[in-house]
Design an enzyme around this catalytic site. Structure first.
Site, PDB file in Angstrom:
ATOM      1  N   ILE A 190      71.325  42.833  62.872  1.00 41.87           N
ATOM      2  CA  ILE A 190      69.932  43.141  63.023  1.00 41.87           C
ATOM      3  C   ILE A 190      69.376  44.216  61.889  1.00 41.87           C
ATOM      4  O   ILE A 190      70.232  45.165  61.866  1.00 41.87           O
ATOM      5  CB  ILE A 190      69.616  43.843  64.401  1.00 41.87           C
ATOM      6  CG1 ILE A 190      69.783  42.818  65.478  1.00 41.87           C
ATOM      7  CG2 ILE A 190      68.206  44.383  64.538  1.00 41.87           C
ATOM      8  CD1 ILE A 190      68.940  41.674  65.818  1.00 41.87           C
ATOM      9  N   GLY A 192      69.871  43.579  58.897  1.00 43.24           N
ATOM     10  CA  GLY A 192      70.749  43.170  57.983  1.00 43.24           C
ATOM     11  C   GLY A 192      70.467  43.124  56.611  1.00 43.24           C
ATOM     12  O   GLY A 192      71.384  42.628  55.867  1.00 43.24           O
ATOM     13  N   HIS A 252      69.384  54.872  62.567  1.00 45.35           N
ATOM     14  CA  HIS A 252      69.245  56.329  61.986  1.00 45.35           C
ATOM     15  C   HIS A 252      67.756  56.374  61.470  1.00 45.35           C
ATOM     16  O   HIS A 252      66.975  57.145  60.904  1.00 45.35           O
ATOM     17  CB  HIS A 252      70.419  57.075  61.105  1.00 45.35           C
ATOM     18  CG  HIS A 252      70.107  56.482  59.770  1.00 45.35           C
ATOM     19  ND1 HIS A 252      70.457  57.162  58.778  1.00 45.35           N
ATOM     20  CD2 HIS A 252      69.880  55.229  59.259  1.00 45.35           C
ATOM     21  CE1 HIS A 252      70.531  56.560  57.472  1.00 45.35           C
ATOM     22  NE2 HIS A 252      70.082  55.272  57.882  1.00 45.35           N
TER      23      HIS A 252
HETATM   24  C1  LIG Z   1      68.789  51.231  56.200  1.00 46.37           C
HETATM   25  S1  LIG Z   1      68.541  49.487  55.976  1.00 46.37           S
HETATM   26  C2  LIG Z   1      69.893  48.845  56.596  1.00 46.37           C
HETATM   27  C3  LIG Z   1      70.088  47.623  55.983  1.00 46.37           C
HETATM   28  C4  LIG Z   1      71.710  46.772  56.286  1.00 46.37           C
HETATM   29  N1  LIG Z   1      71.800  46.874  57.686  1.00 46.37           N
HETATM   30  C5  LIG Z   1      72.770  47.789  55.548  1.00 46.37           C
HETATM   31  O1  LIG Z   1      73.508  48.376  55.882  1.00 46.37           O
HETATM   32  O2  LIG Z   1      72.799  47.285  54.346  1.00 46.37           O
HETATM   33  C6  LIG Z   1      67.340  48.860  57.369  1.00 46.37           C
HETATM   34  C7  LIG Z   1      67.036  47.441  57.534  1.00 46.37           C
HETATM   35  O3  LIG Z   1      66.126  47.476  58.699  1.00 46.37           O
HETATM   36  C8  LIG Z   1      65.131  46.350  58.551  1.00 46.37           C
HETATM   37  N2  LIG Z   1      63.856  46.557  59.239  1.00 46.37           N
HETATM   38  C9  LIG Z   1      63.100  47.682  59.293  1.00 46.37           C
HETATM   39  N3  LIG Z   1      62.017  47.325  60.301  1.00 46.37           N
HETATM   40  C10 LIG Z   1      62.489  46.036  60.798  1.00 46.37           C
HETATM   41  C11 LIG Z   1      62.220  45.542  61.941  1.00 46.37           C
HETATM   42  N4  LIG Z   1      61.088  45.568  62.515  1.00 46.37           N
HETATM   43  N5  LIG Z   1      62.702  44.422  62.416  1.00 46.37           N
HETATM   44  C12 LIG Z   1      63.828  43.775  61.640  1.00 46.37           C
HETATM   45  N6  LIG Z   1      64.427  44.720  60.670  1.00 46.37           N
HETATM   46  C13 LIG Z   1      63.676  45.632  60.211  1.00 46.37           C
HETATM   47  C14 LIG Z   1      64.884  46.948  57.049  1.00 46.37           C
HETATM   48  O4  LIG Z   1      64.122  45.918  56.389  1.00 46.37           O
HETATM   49  C15 LIG Z   1      66.045  47.232  56.447  1.00 46.37           C
HETATM   50  O5  LIG Z   1      66.634  46.192  55.847  1.00 46.37           O
HETATM   51  C1  LIG Z   2      73.509  53.798  50.127  1.00 48.41           C
HETATM   52  O1  LIG Z   2      74.279  54.389  51.188  1.00 48.41           O
HETATM   53  C2  LIG Z   2      73.539  54.771  52.278  1.00 48.41           C
HETATM   54  C3  LIG Z   2      72.283  54.660  52.264  1.00 48.41           C
HETATM   55  C4  LIG Z   2      71.438  55.295  53.567  1.00 48.41           C
HETATM   56  C5  LIG Z   2      70.111  55.089  53.563  1.00 48.41           C
HETATM   57  O2  LIG Z   2      69.500  55.775  52.570  1.00 48.41           O
HETATM   58  C6  LIG Z   2      68.094  55.762  52.252  1.00 48.41           C
HETATM   59  C7  LIG Z   2      67.686  56.279  51.233  1.00 48.41           C
HETATM   60  C8  LIG Z   2      66.342  56.417  51.137  1.00 48.41           C
HETATM   61  O3  LIG Z   2      65.748  56.989  50.104  1.00 48.41           O
HETATM   62  C9  LIG Z   2      65.439  56.003  52.033  1.00 48.41           C
HETATM   63  C10 LIG Z   2      65.982  55.172  53.206  1.00 48.41           C
HETATM   64  O4  LIG Z   2      65.265  54.815  54.206  1.00 48.41           O
HETATM   65  C11 LIG Z   2      67.263  55.256  53.265  1.00 48.41           C
HETATM   66  C12 LIG Z   2      68.016  54.691  54.399  1.00 48.41           C
HETATM   67  O5  LIG Z   2      67.442  54.131  55.409  1.00 48.41           O
HETATM   68  C13 LIG Z   2      69.413  54.580  54.472  1.00 48.41           C
HETATM   69  O6  LIG Z   2      70.079  54.180  55.673  1.00 48.41           O
HETATM   70  C14 LIG Z   2      72.359  55.673  54.466  1.00 48.41           C
HETATM   71  C15 LIG Z   2      73.641  55.713  54.306  1.00 48.41           C
HETATM   72  O7  LIG Z   2      74.723  56.074  55.285  1.00 48.41           O
HETATM   73  C16 LIG Z   2      73.923  56.494  56.497  1.00 48.41           C
HETATM   74  C17 LIG Z   2      74.281  55.273  53.499  1.00 48.41           C
HETATM   75  O8  LIG Z   2      75.787  55.248  53.138  1.00 48.41           O
HETATM   76  C18 LIG Z   2      76.447  56.481  52.713  1.00 48.41           C
END
Ligand SMILES: C[S@@+](CC[C@H](N)C(=O)[O-])C[C@H]1O[C@@H](n2cnc3c(N)ncnc32)[C@H](O)[C@@H]1O
Ligand SMILES: COc1cc(-c2oc3cc(O)cc(O)c3c(=O)c2O)cc(OC)c1OC
Length: 348
Positions: A190, A192, A252
């Site tokens: 999710i 992902g 988070h």
């Molecule tokens: C911090 S990123 C983490 C991405 C991935 N899990 C990773 O670790 O590389 C959070 C993800 O949540 C997705 N997201 C945000 N709101 C969402 C929603 N309402 N439903 C599904 N995905 C969502 C974003 O598009 C993004 O890809």
């Molecule tokens: C790239 O490695 C990590 C990234 C995050 C991470 O970083 C963010 C940075 C932003 O400027 C905006 C964001 O919304 C985010 C994130 O949502 C997000 O998850 C977090 C990590 O570990 C908690 C990472 O790994 C080191």
């Protein structure tokens, strides 16, 4: 405090250093954009200023200024300098090399992106404001996820940064933490992203049906094949049924209320399948007792970044436990990973 006292001078230097900490960030970004670490690495041995400026292909009139830039980068530990003043890489600058599959260039790019930095300048206004949920929204007039969807360049930078981190984690998951996936028949990742983790799991477990679930624009052009499928949707509305749900650095991004909504949906999704299953969370478990100053500082900074951008937070074990209990889960187990993140298995 006496103007000439040691205490005064220390306090003054402390404030100057904090105020000027932006110069280290900006110089780091500049080093990444100019490819300084790559130039030193390509040189194959400690590099003189003369050869470095030549290799960077900068405007010749600017060559004398590189020494000044290198000064701050050496002082902040990104490069080392020997008695002849030749520059070498340090462990930190190795993580900035283009050639390294596992690099943190994406993290530098996203966190120092002007759109994200702009949000920080509204922080004090936000504290007095009633309407805006986040500082980011106050600065941009829309929430972070809508901004990523509408400003496609920002969305791409974000997805790229997340994907590099996932490359690193996926290597660990399919080796040292393989046991987490053994015996599963289906898994949904999710939030992902572009599927970096799910691709690695699908490859290591060909009989495991893996689904990447993310917002429609994130998975729009990604091709499903073999045991890997991309599904677009909103996790607050529907989560596909599966044996196990993976949430890597997703919770988070949300406050407690939203996390509970997500976790309750996850519970329905795993019970809908076979009346058992688990949720696998990869996220920060904050630990204020940590002796490692750098690691604690990184956790605190990430917590604030989440507050500013998303009205979200990092959590201590106690806070995670309350979330699980309030969302109807019966127990959990934490495995600490190599960095400041942990894997949490949560049971219905
Ligand atoms: C911090 S990123 C983490 C991405 C991935 N899990 C990773 O670790 O590389 C959070 C993800 O949540 C997705 N997201 C945000 N709101 C969402 C929603 N309402 N439903 C599904 N995905 C969502 C974003 O598009 C993004 O890809
Ligand atoms: C790239 O490695 C990590 C990234 C995050 C991470 O970083 C963010 C940075 C932003 O400027 C905006 C964001 O919304 C985010 C994130 O949502 C997000 O998850 C977090 C990590 O570990 C908690 C990472 O790994 C080191």
């Amino acid at each position: 405090m006496e103007v000439q006292s040691v205490e005064f001078c220390k306090a003054q230097a402390h404030i100057w250093n904090q105020v000027f900490s932006f110069t280290t960030c900006a110089s780091l970004k500049c080093a990444v954009q100019l490819g300084i670490a790559d130039a030193i690495d390509d040189h194959g041995k400690p590099m003189s200023l003369f050869y470095l400026t030549k290799a960077l292909q900068i405007n010749p009139s600017k060559a004398p200024y590189i020494q000044r830039l290198m000064g701050i980068l050496v002082n902040s530990g990104f490069f080392s300098q020997d008695k002849l003043s030749y520059y070498s890489l340090t462990p930190s600058s190795r993580l900035l090399l283009k050639k390294e599959e596992l690099n943190l260039r994406g993290a530098v790019e996203i966190m120092l992106d002007p759109a994200e930095l702009k949000a920080w300048s509204s922080l004090s206004d936000w504290f007095k404001d009633e309407k805006c949920r986040t500082t980011f929204e106050m600065a941009h007039g829309k929430n972070f996820w809508d901004f990523c969807a509408e400003e496609s360049i920002h969305g791409e930078i974000f997805n790229r940064a997340m994907s590099t981190d996932s490359q690193l984690i996926s290597k660990l998951l399919v080796t040292e933490y393989k046991f987490l996936f053994e015996g599963l028949t289906s898994l949904v990742d999710i939030g992902g992203g572009t599927g970096t983790i799910a691709k690695a799991i699908a490859k290591s477990f060909p009989k495991l049906k893996c689904t990447v679930f993310d917002l429609p624009h994130v998975v729009a052009n990604l091709e499903s094949k073999e045991n890997l499928e991309f599904v677009g949707g909103d996790m607050f509305e529907r989560i596909p049924n599966a044996n196990a749900i993976l949430l890597k650095i997703v919770l988070h991004n949300w406050n407690d209320e939203d996390c509970m909504k997500i976790l309750k949906k996850c519970k329905e999704a795993i019970l809908g399948k076979e009346k058992s299953g688990k949720v696998i969370i990869i996220d920060i478990v904050m630990d204020s007792k940590k002796e490692d100053y750098e690691s604690l500082q990184a956790q605190i900074s990430m917590d604030l970044q989440m507050m500013v951008l998303l009205d979200a937070k990092e959590r201590r074990e106690k806070e995670w436990a309350i979330l699980f209990q309030k969302s109807g889960f019966s127990g959990y187990k934490i495995f600490s990973m190599f960095d400041y993140r942990s894997i949490i298995e949560v049971y219905p």
